[in-house]
Design a protein around this motif. Structure first.
Motif, PDB file in Angstrom:
ATOM      1  N   GLU A  49      -4.662   4.321   1.391  1.00  0.00           N
ATOM      2  CA  GLU A  49      -3.392   4.780   1.949  1.00  0.00           C
ATOM      3  C   GLU A  49      -2.751   5.872   1.105  1.00  0.00           C
ATOM      4  O   GLU A  49      -2.036   6.714   1.633  1.00  0.00           O
ATOM      5  CB  GLU A  49      -2.437   3.599   2.129  1.00  0.00           C
ATOM      6  CG  GLU A  49      -2.891   2.662   3.229  1.00  0.00           C
ATOM      7  CD  GLU A  49      -1.909   1.546   3.512  1.00  0.00           C
ATOM      8  OE1 GLU A  49      -0.863   1.446   2.839  1.00  0.00           O
ATOM      9  OE2 GLU A  49      -2.192   0.750   4.434  1.00  0.00           O
TER      10      GLU A  49
ATOM     11  N   GLN B  20      -0.814  -4.919   3.687  1.00  0.00           N
ATOM     12  CA  GLN B  20      -2.071  -4.456   3.100  1.00  0.00           C
ATOM     13  C   GLN B  20      -3.020  -5.636   2.907  1.00  0.00           C
ATOM     14  O   GLN B  20      -4.228  -5.502   3.096  1.00  0.00           O
ATOM     15  CB  GLN B  20      -1.823  -3.752   1.764  1.00  0.00           C
ATOM     16  CG  GLN B  20      -1.190  -2.389   1.914  1.00  0.00           C
ATOM     17  CD  GLN B  20      -1.009  -1.676   0.590  1.00  0.00           C
ATOM     18  OE1 GLN B  20      -0.993  -2.296  -0.467  1.00  0.00           O
ATOM     19  NE2 GLN B  20      -0.863  -0.368   0.654  1.00  0.00           N
TER      20      GLN B  20
ATOM     21  N   ARG C 235      -2.053   3.715   7.017  1.00  0.00           N
ATOM     22  CA  ARG C 235      -0.802   2.978   6.800  1.00  0.00           C
ATOM     23  C   ARG C 235       0.002   2.856   8.096  1.00  0.00           C
ATOM     24  O   ARG C 235       0.500   1.778   8.432  1.00  0.00           O
ATOM     25  CB  ARG C 235       0.032   3.667   5.726  1.00  0.00           C
ATOM     26  CG  ARG C 235       1.327   2.952   5.453  1.00  0.00           C
ATOM     27  CD  ARG C 235       2.112   3.641   4.380  1.00  0.00           C
ATOM     28  NE  ARG C 235       3.345   2.913   4.141  1.00  0.00           N
ATOM     29  CZ  ARG C 235       4.185   3.187   3.191  1.00  0.00           C
ATOM     30  NH1 ARG C 235       3.945   4.174   2.356  1.00  0.00           N
ATOM     31  NH2 ARG C 235       5.283   2.488   3.045  1.00  0.00           N
TER      32      ARG C 235
END
Length: 74
Positions: free
Chosen positions: A33, A15, A5
């Motif tokens: 993540e 994302q 992340r």
């Protein structure tokens, strides 16, 4: 070492952006993540190239500590 992340956000990627670059679903990136799943070796290698990581140690460290513990327990 930063997490997936942190590396993604440092590049200003969503994302969705990372998912497209790795040819995976957005939900897959989200799971990685959150430590709910581990990337496959090929996906780790692709991430390493995207993020400019060089060693296998650096690549492994982007996986959250909780996920690393689960992987070792298997």
């Amino acid at each position: 070492m930063p997490t997936i992340r942190e590396l993604r956000e440092a590049r200003g990627w969503t994302q969705q952006d990372l998912a497209v670059k790795l040819d995976v679903a957005v939900s897959t990136v989200s799971l990685w993540e959150r430590g709910g799943a581990l990337p496959q070796v090929t996906q780790l290698r692709a991430m390493a190239a995207l993020f400019g990581l060089e060693s296998s140690d650096e690549i492994d460290l982007v996986v959250r500590p909780e996920a690393r513990r689960r992987r070792r327990a298997k």
